[in-house]
Design an enzyme around this catalytic site. Structure first.
Site, PDB file in Angstrom:
ATOM      1  N   ARG A  83     -36.394 -22.384  42.037  1.00 10.05           N
ATOM      2  CA  ARG A  83     -36.294 -23.739  42.572  1.00 10.05           C
ATOM      3  C   ARG A  83     -37.335 -23.992  43.646  1.00 10.05           C
ATOM      4  NH1 ARG A  83     -30.441 -24.453  41.170  1.00 10.05           N
ATOM      5  NH2 ARG A  83     -29.767 -26.529  41.779  1.00 10.05           N
ATOM      6  N   ARG A 115     -16.489 -30.387  41.641  1.00 10.06           N
ATOM      7  CA  ARG A 115     -17.232 -29.513  42.553  1.00 10.06           C
ATOM      8  C   ARG A 115     -17.492 -30.265  43.844  1.00 10.06           C
ATOM      9  NH1 ARG A 115     -22.328 -27.114  39.256  1.00 10.06           N
ATOM     10  NH2 ARG A 115     -23.314 -27.523  41.263  1.00 10.06           N
ATOM     11  N   LYS A 168     -29.013 -28.792  32.096  1.00  5.66           N
ATOM     12  CA  LYS A 168     -29.629 -27.482  31.869  1.00  5.66           C
ATOM     13  C   LYS A 168     -28.584 -26.428  31.533  1.00  5.66           C
ATOM     14  CE  LYS A 168     -31.297 -26.943  36.061  1.00  5.66           C
ATOM     15  NZ  LYS A 168     -30.813 -28.131  36.781  1.00  5.66           N
ATOM     16  N   ARG A 197     -18.571 -35.245  36.481  1.00  2.43           N
ATOM     17  CA  ARG A 197     -18.385 -33.866  36.038  1.00  2.43           C
ATOM     18  C   ARG A 197     -17.110 -33.274  36.642  1.00  2.43           C
ATOM     19  NH1 ARG A 197     -23.448 -29.897  36.612  1.00  2.43           N
ATOM     20  NH2 ARG A 197     -23.148 -30.125  38.846  1.00  2.43           N
ATOM     21  N   ARG A 247     -28.816 -33.393  47.171  1.00  7.47           N
ATOM     22  CA  ARG A 247     -29.342 -32.441  46.184  1.00  7.47           C
ATOM     23  C   ARG A 247     -30.544 -33.017  45.451  1.00  7.47           C
ATOM     24  NH1 ARG A 247     -24.351 -31.358  42.679  1.00  7.47           N
ATOM     25  NH2 ARG A 247     -25.584 -29.805  41.599  1.00  7.47           N
TER      26      ARG A 247
HETATM   27  P1  AMP Z   1     -26.564 -25.575  40.550  1.00 10.02           P
HETATM   28  O1  AMP Z   1     -25.264 -25.193  39.947  1.00 10.02           O
HETATM   29  O2  AMP Z   1     -27.759 -24.952  39.846  1.00 10.02           O
HETATM   30  O3  AMP Z   1     -26.722 -27.074  40.703  1.00 10.02           O
HETATM   31  O4  AMP Z   1     -26.595 -24.954  42.032  1.00 10.02           O
HETATM   32  C1  AMP Z   1     -25.628 -25.309  42.990  1.00 10.02           C
HETATM   33  C2  AMP Z   1     -26.141 -24.980  44.386  1.00 10.02           C
HETATM   34  O5  AMP Z   1     -26.404 -23.571  44.488  1.00 10.02           O
HETATM   35  C3  AMP Z   1     -27.449 -25.651  44.766  1.00 10.02           C
HETATM   36  O6  AMP Z   1     -27.274 -26.962  45.261  1.00 10.02           O
HETATM   37  C4  AMP Z   1     -27.964 -24.695  45.842  1.00 10.02           C
HETATM   38  O7  AMP Z   1     -27.262 -24.874  47.066  1.00 10.02           O
HETATM   39  C5  AMP Z   1     -27.554 -23.333  45.288  1.00 10.02           C
HETATM   40  N1  AMP Z   1     -28.607 -22.760  44.421  1.00 10.02           N
HETATM   41  C6  AMP Z   1     -28.531 -22.541  43.080  1.00 10.02           C
HETATM   42  N2  AMP Z   1     -29.676 -22.008  42.623  1.00 10.02           N
HETATM   43  C7  AMP Z   1     -30.491 -21.885  43.695  1.00 10.02           C
HETATM   44  C8  AMP Z   1     -31.831 -21.410  43.872  1.00 10.02           C
HETATM   45  N3  AMP Z   1     -32.563 -20.967  42.840  1.00 10.02           N
HETATM   46  N4  AMP Z   1     -32.351 -21.438  45.125  1.00 10.02           N
HETATM   47  C9  AMP Z   1     -31.619 -21.874  46.177  1.00 10.02           C
HETATM   48  N5  AMP Z   1     -30.377 -22.352  46.079  1.00 10.02           N
HETATM   49  C10 AMP Z   1     -29.797 -22.364  44.851  1.00 10.02           C
END
Ligand code: AMP
Length: 218
Positions: free
Chosen positions: A88, A160, A13, A127, A171
């Site tokens: 989310r 990461r 994404k 990644r 996740r």
């Molecule tokens: P991402 O980079 O989108 O995979 O996000 C990394 C982490 O940030 C996720 O595993 C969550 O812990 C937190 N996170 C990102 N976006 C959200 C969201 N919309 N709601 C809650 N936690 C989020």
């Protein structure tokens, strides 16, 4: 265009949102990026968020909703935006609808990125990212010219902490439990389009571009 990119972690994404953002001149709002920035800056919010992120759990709705509200209300977003990783949860989606309603606008499209689970795990575990300029690479699919070094700024690449195997599993579980209900939520509102995001970045982008409102897709 007001877009939401929905899909499990690792479906690409963010990569596609960067391309759409550059080609259509629309800001990308990534809650993951905003939270990682807060963690790097060691803000109070960042320190609270880190506890959840390190375990692959979602950060509380109230925290991320506040971050998005700040962005969506900015002049740069008045003409549109691409939301990557938000909403989310159903309460986040409801809150987003309210924010947009307050600005007398609404979403144009929600793109549901779909990739088989084995591929998602392969994408996430390979990644690597640059801690300085945030450029993202992949050891197999998008390797840097020199192994372990950022092409753009020469900094050493890192993995990461939430891309480690145990956290990846957590996740994906959290995604299944808390985020997949949004597929039906947005389908019910006639906003959802499905995208097979399993190919190479360029071919996924070509398919994606055809689904965007400016191309007249319904
Ligand atoms: P991402 O980079 O989108 O995979 O996000 C990394 C982490 O940030 C996720 O595993 C969550 O812990 C937190 N996170 C990102 N976006 C959200 C969201 N919309 N709601 C809650 N936690 C989020």
């Amino acid at each position: 265009m007001r877009l939401v990119f929905l899909g499990a972690p690792g479906v690409g994404k963010g990569t596609q949102a960067d391309r759409v953002s550059a080609n259509f001149n629309q800001p990308k709002i990534s809650t993951g990026d905003l939270l990682r920035e807060a963690v790097r800056n060691k803000t109070e919010l960042g320190q609270e968020a880190k506890r959840y992120m390190d375990q692959g759990q979602l950060v509380p709705d109230s925290v991320v909703i506040g971050l998005v509200r700040d962005r969506v209300g900015q002049p740069a977003c008045a003409r549109g935006f691409i939301l990557d990783g938000f909403p989310r949860t159903v309460p986040q989606a409801e809150e987003l609808a309210m924010m947009l309603h307050e600005c007398r606008t609404q979403l144009d499209r929600v793109v549901n990125f779909r990739v088989p689970r084995e591929q998602v795990v392969r994408r996430l575990s390979g990644r690597r990212s640059c801690p300085a300029c945030q450029t993202v690479f992949h050891v197999e699919f998008a390797p840097p010219a020199k192994s372990g070094v950022c092409d753009r700024c020469g900094q050493g690449l890192i993995q990461r902490s939430d891309d480690e195997p145990e956290t990846i599993e957590a996740r994906l579980r959290v995604y299944e439990e808390q985020t997949t209900p949004l597929v039906d939520y947005y389908r019910g509102k006639d906003l959802l389009v499905d995208l097979d995001a399993s190919g190479a970045v360029d071919s996924v982008y070509d398919k994606l571009a055809k689904l965007l409102p400016r191309h007249g897709a319904t």
